[in-house]
Scaffold this motif. Structure first.
Motif, PDB file in Angstrom:
ATOM      1  N   GLU A 190     -28.986  39.137 -10.118  1.00  0.00           N
ATOM      2  CA  GLU A 190     -28.571  39.587 -11.449  1.00  0.00           C
ATOM      3  C   GLU A 190     -29.042  41.015 -11.710  1.00  0.00           C
ATOM      4  O   GLU A 190     -28.282  41.875 -12.151  1.00  0.00           O
ATOM      5  CB  GLU A 190     -29.147  38.644 -12.497  1.00  0.00           C
ATOM      6  N   ALA A 192     -29.748  43.182  -9.514  1.00  0.00           N
ATOM      7  CA  ALA A 192     -29.006  44.071  -8.615  1.00  0.00           C
ATOM      8  C   ALA A 192     -27.704  44.528  -9.272  1.00  0.00           C
ATOM      9  O   ALA A 192     -27.322  45.693  -9.176  1.00  0.00           O
ATOM     10  CB  ALA A 192     -28.725  43.369  -7.289  1.00  0.00           C
ATOM     11  N   GLN A 193     -27.045  43.606  -9.973  1.00  0.00           N
ATOM     12  CA  GLN A 193     -25.815  43.989 -10.665  1.00  0.00           C
ATOM     13  C   GLN A 193     -26.104  44.989 -11.774  1.00  0.00           C
ATOM     14  O   GLN A 193     -25.327  45.904 -12.016  1.00  0.00           O
ATOM     15  CB  GLN A 193     -25.170  42.754 -11.287  1.00  0.00           C
ATOM     16  N   PHE A 194     -27.230  44.799 -12.450  1.00  0.00           N
ATOM     17  CA  PHE A 194     -27.523  45.673 -13.584  1.00  0.00           C
ATOM     18  C   PHE A 194     -28.183  46.981 -13.157  1.00  0.00           C
ATOM     19  O   PHE A 194     -28.616  47.748 -14.004  1.00  0.00           O
ATOM     20  CB  PHE A 194     -28.360  44.928 -14.634  1.00  0.00           C
ATOM     21  N   VAL A 195     -28.306  47.233 -11.842  1.00  0.00           N
ATOM     22  CA  VAL A 195     -28.574  48.602 -11.419  1.00  0.00           C
ATOM     23  C   VAL A 195     -27.341  49.174 -10.711  1.00  0.00           C
ATOM     24  O   VAL A 195     -27.434  50.160 -10.010  1.00  0.00           O
ATOM     25  CB  VAL A 195     -29.838  48.740 -10.528  1.00  0.00           C
ATOM     26  N   GLY A 196     -26.206  48.524 -10.916  1.00  0.00           N
ATOM     27  CA  GLY A 196     -24.942  49.124 -10.499  1.00  0.00           C
ATOM     28  C   GLY A 196     -24.328  48.598  -9.217  1.00  0.00           C
ATOM     29  O   GLY A 196     -23.329  49.132  -8.745  1.00  0.00           O
ATOM     30  N   TYR A 197     -24.908  47.558  -8.631  1.00  0.00           N
ATOM     31  CA  TYR A 197     -24.402  47.077  -7.348  1.00  0.00           C
ATOM     32  C   TYR A 197     -23.605  45.780  -7.478  1.00  0.00           C
ATOM     33  O   TYR A 197     -24.017  44.871  -8.208  1.00  0.00           O
ATOM     34  CB  TYR A 197     -25.546  46.883  -6.355  1.00  0.00           C
ATOM     35  N   SER A 198     -22.505  45.718  -6.754  1.00  0.00           N
ATOM     36  CA  SER A 198     -21.778  44.467  -6.633  1.00  0.00           C
ATOM     37  C   SER A 198     -22.486  43.624  -5.577  1.00  0.00           C
ATOM     38  O   SER A 198     -22.592  44.042  -4.422  1.00  0.00           O
ATOM     39  CB  SER A 198     -20.338  44.729  -6.224  1.00  0.00           C
ATOM     40  N   ILE A 222     -20.190  42.818  -2.568  1.00  0.00           N
ATOM     41  CA  ILE A 222     -19.940  43.868  -1.568  1.00  0.00           C
ATOM     42  C   ILE A 222     -21.189  44.085  -0.713  1.00  0.00           C
ATOM     43  O   ILE A 222     -21.098  44.239   0.506  1.00  0.00           O
ATOM     44  CB  ILE A 222     -19.476  45.164  -2.257  1.00  0.00           C
ATOM     45  N   ALA A 223     -22.375  44.072  -1.349  1.00  0.00           N
ATOM     46  CA  ALA A 223     -23.612  44.249  -0.579  1.00  0.00           C
ATOM     47  C   ALA A 223     -23.743  43.136   0.464  1.00  0.00           C
ATOM     48  O   ALA A 223     -24.024  43.390   1.636  1.00  0.00           O
ATOM     49  CB  ALA A 223     -24.825  44.254  -1.509  1.00  0.00           C
ATOM     50  N   HIS A 275     -21.809  45.098 -12.869  1.00  0.00           N
ATOM     51  CA  HIS A 275     -22.129  46.322 -12.140  1.00  0.00           C
ATOM     52  C   HIS A 275     -21.186  47.465 -12.504  1.00  0.00           C
ATOM     53  O   HIS A 275     -21.565  48.623 -12.476  1.00  0.00           O
ATOM     54  CB  HIS A 275     -22.145  46.067 -10.628  1.00  0.00           C
ATOM     55  N   ASN A 317     -22.432  48.816 -15.795  1.00  0.00           N
ATOM     56  CA  ASN A 317     -23.627  49.619 -15.535  1.00  0.00           C
ATOM     57  C   ASN A 317     -23.255  51.010 -15.026  1.00  0.00           C
ATOM     58  O   ASN A 317     -23.824  52.016 -15.454  1.00  0.00           O
ATOM     59  CB  ASN A 317     -24.512  48.894 -14.512  1.00  0.00           C
ATOM     60  N   TYR A 320     -23.442  51.954  -0.782  1.00  0.00           N
ATOM     61  CA  TYR A 320     -23.857  50.932   0.184  1.00  0.00           C
ATOM     62  C   TYR A 320     -24.219  51.585   1.521  1.00  0.00           C
ATOM     63  O   TYR A 320     -24.102  50.964   2.576  1.00  0.00           O
ATOM     64  CB  TYR A 320     -22.747  49.910   0.379  1.00  0.00           C
TER      65      TYR A 320
END
Lengths: 426, 246
Positions: free
Chosen positions: A209, A211-217, A220-221, B74, B77, B112
């Protein structure tokens, strides 16, 4: 500013470890010279790469896969087909680079299957990988042109197309080829943990969660990590194909997938070198035990259950947990209780092995009353006395082991207190 | 000037229960806005709707005049909205420094990437060190987040929320569970790190709210019953009835 921001010292230390690893790989065949040893060490290299690739999922990204042999096996089959094509003069490609074919194959299938499985994490991901693993294993019986049916696919690694002046016929030349690939692949996987993707794989594992709120999907990761893991598994498969010159359907199967999970877990998920220990140990046990006992898979099962129950961080975890006492100069305080533990552990093990071997002998042997040879003794499985002794050994060993375990726990408490006291002084 | 954050007729239903019953709210850029209200009024749910954690049942949320409702967290964000959580939500196994660096990665364009070594990115590491200093956590730099004290975890939570440089910040009860001195320290920190940013904060502690906020909205039973400057809210009879209880 803290030193670890400018990791000059860390780089030197890391370089020393890698150089030591290279030296070990070079020297080992001079220590263990027999062809069976060289073959075993070659297999260890293959499974080190495979287990490290598996840990990219389980250890680094928290993804429990039950189907990682798919990428290993398909990479192996593709490599072997590529080698056969060179055998048949269809194309020309140096043998040294053949594992790349497996790697790219593993990557391609990682992209295809990963696009489905990595949409979800946790149990859903695990179930999808299990499904894909079963599906690919089953399809081996359908696509016999590719998988070679019952007899599998075989090829000749002496293709006469090489970069270096070796034929790769002799076992030792293949050993060094695998050793070189092992170092390169392990180093790349190590560096990968230091990249933004590697960090975010950890982030997604720890807290998807956030991780999403620092901009990452998170999807995809996970997907990229999964595909790259497929790449390295494919390289391992390619090395396996070169080593054995044959691939069969079980190489993509669930048992192979289970084996890599076992290696990684026994070695330890939390530390980079954990899977290396696991791969070396499990490969050794597989080869040594399968010659020793019919029940070798049972021993594996027991080892796995005991590890999960008592040593969930694996062998590497146990080693790492002793770093702090070592640095504090307190490691010697474990010497006595650990040495004490060896005797009852061996007693219990001897009792257990005797029971298992007698059990197998009773149910499988043509003449159960014929004695079996164990620990340099002749033991008759039909004799009640033998069973009594075995059970007594096992029970006495366990009781003593419980007592020693208490001492070890107590000693850990003392050492932890001593370390706290040291820290308080600073 | 376009509002930084606009909610229009936002509703959220969980099965038959309507938790958010038509909320309208507009935050001017640079405004510090607090949402107060009794337990169960839907304050955290409202945050979860704005930040994309839950989908809206109806209505719309806009960030700088562009619709963000319907996007994944995301994506929201990346458009410049960041949030903290009521229950601390960190990368527990990573060190304090790693937490801050991870919070910077996307904003600094690393995406990424698997071809950069994070240890070698001096600008990135420098920036993470600066955040560390701003939070006063230098001494705890290499400690795993899980081993921090509660107040330190809350501080790091605020730090990771603002590190990426989002200009609209949502803080969900940032001082809950803190001692008085820790609370004062946290308010000071929030004031410092949200300069020139738009802040929406949920808080139970009226001291914090009246200290920090330019405007206050009172959420009761899924609706905003008043939205005004602190002094006006303090004097509002309806609010006193519903909530302040004085």
């Amino acid at each position: 500013m803290s030193t670890s921001n400018f990791p000059g010292g860390a780089i030197v230390r890391h370089a020393a470890v890698w150089i030591a690893a290279i030296v070990v790989i070079i020297v080992m065949p001079y220590v263990f010279t027999s062809s069976s040893s060289v073959s075993m060490m070659s297999q260890m290299g293959v499974f080190i790469v495979f287990a490290l690739s598996y840990n990219m999922l389980l250890g680094e990204a928290g993804m429990l896969s039950f189907g990682h042999a798919v990428y290993f096996g398909l990479g192996g089959f593709l490599t072997l087909h590529a080698i056969r094509a060179v055998n048949d003069d269809v194309w020309s490609f140096p043998l040294e680079l053949m594992p790349l074919v497996g790697g790219l194959g593993g990557l391609a299938f990682g992209v295809i299957f990963g696009s489905v499985s990595t949409r979800r994490a946790g149990v859903t991901f695990a179930m999808i990988t299990l499904g894909i693993g079963a599906m690919v294993e089953a399809s081996a019986n359908m696509f016999t042109n590719f998988f070679g049916g019952e007899s599998g696919v075989s090829g000749n690694r002496v293709t006469e197309v090489t970069l270096l002046p070796f034929s790769y016929g002799p076992q030792i030349e293949v050993y060094y080829l695998i050793g070189a690939w092992t170092i390169v692949a392990a180093l790349l996987m190590f560096l990968l943990t230091k990249t933004p993707l590697g960090r975010m794989a950890n982030a997604v594992r720890d807290n998807p969660e956030r991780a999403q709120f620092v901009g990452y999907s998170t999807t995809i990761a996970r997907f990229i990590q999964f595909a790259l893991s497929g790449f390295f598994a494919g390289i391992a498969g390619g090395l396996f194909a070169i080593l054995f010159e044959i691939m069969t359907a079980p190489n993509v199967g669930l048992i192979q997938s289970g084996a890599v999970l076992l290696m990684t877990f026994i070695g330890g998920l939390g530390v980079f070198f954990g899977p290396i220990i696991g791969a070396v140990l499990v490969t050794y046990m597989q080869i040594a035990l399968s010659g020793f006992s019919e029940g070798w898979i049972l021993y594996f099962g027991l080892l796995f259950v005991l590890m999960v129950m008592y040593v969930p961080n694996g062998i590497a975890g146990v080693i790492v947990s002793h770093f702090a006492p070592w640095q504090a100069g307190l490691a010697h305080r474990f010497a006595v209780p650990y040495l004490l533990a060896i005797v009852p552990a061996l007693l219990a093990l001897a009792g257990l092995v005797t029971m298992i071997e007698m059990g197998y002998h009773l149910s499988l042997a043509y003449d159960p009353s014929r004695p079996i040879e164990l620990f340099g003794m002749e033991i008759t499985a039909t004799s009640v006395a033998a069973w009594v002794v075995a059970v007594a050994l096992f029970a006495a060993g366990l009781v003593a082991l419980r007592w020693v375990a208490g001492r070890i726990r107590q000693r850990w408490g003392e050492v932890n207190q001593a370390m706290d006291a040291q820290r308080a002084k600073q | 000037m376009t509002d930084a954050l606009t909610l229009s007729q936002v509703k959220k239903r969980f099965g038959p229960a309507e938790i958010i019953r038509g909320v309208d709210l507009a935050l001017a850029p640079g405004e510090r806005h607090a949402i107060i209200g009794p337990n169960g009024a839907g304050k955290s749910t409202l945050f979860n709707l704005i930040s994309g954690r839950y989908p809206l049942s109806s209505g719309q949320v806009q960030l700088h005049g562009r619709r963000i409702s319907g996007l994944a967290p995301h994506q929201i964000n990346r458009r410049g909205l960041s949030r903290s959580f009521q229950i601390t939500n960190l990368f527990q196994r990573m060190t304090v420094f790693e937490n801050l660096r991870c919070a910077l990665l996307w904003a600094r364009g690393y995406g990424y990437s698997f071809w950069h070594l994070v240890g070698r990115q001096s600008a990135l590491n420098e920036e993470a060190e600066q955040h560390l200093e701003k939070l006063g956590l230098q001494k705890r730099r290499d400690v795993p987040a899980s081993l921090l004290t509660y107040a330190e975890q809350r501080t790091l939570e605020i730090g990771t929320t603002i590190a990426g440089g989002a200009n609209v910040i949502l803080l969900d009860e940032p001082t809950a569970g803190m001692s008085l001195s820790e609370r004062d320290h946290a308010i000071e920190l929030i004031r410092n790190v949200t300069v020139d940013k738009t802040l929406l904060i949920v808080e139970h502690d009226m001291g914090v709210v009246f200290d920090l906020a330019d405007r206050i909205s009172v959420l009761v039973y899924g609706q905003i019953i008043a939205s005004d400057e602190p002094d006006q809210i303090r004097g509002n009879a309806e609010v006193q009835n519903a909530y302040l209880g004085t």
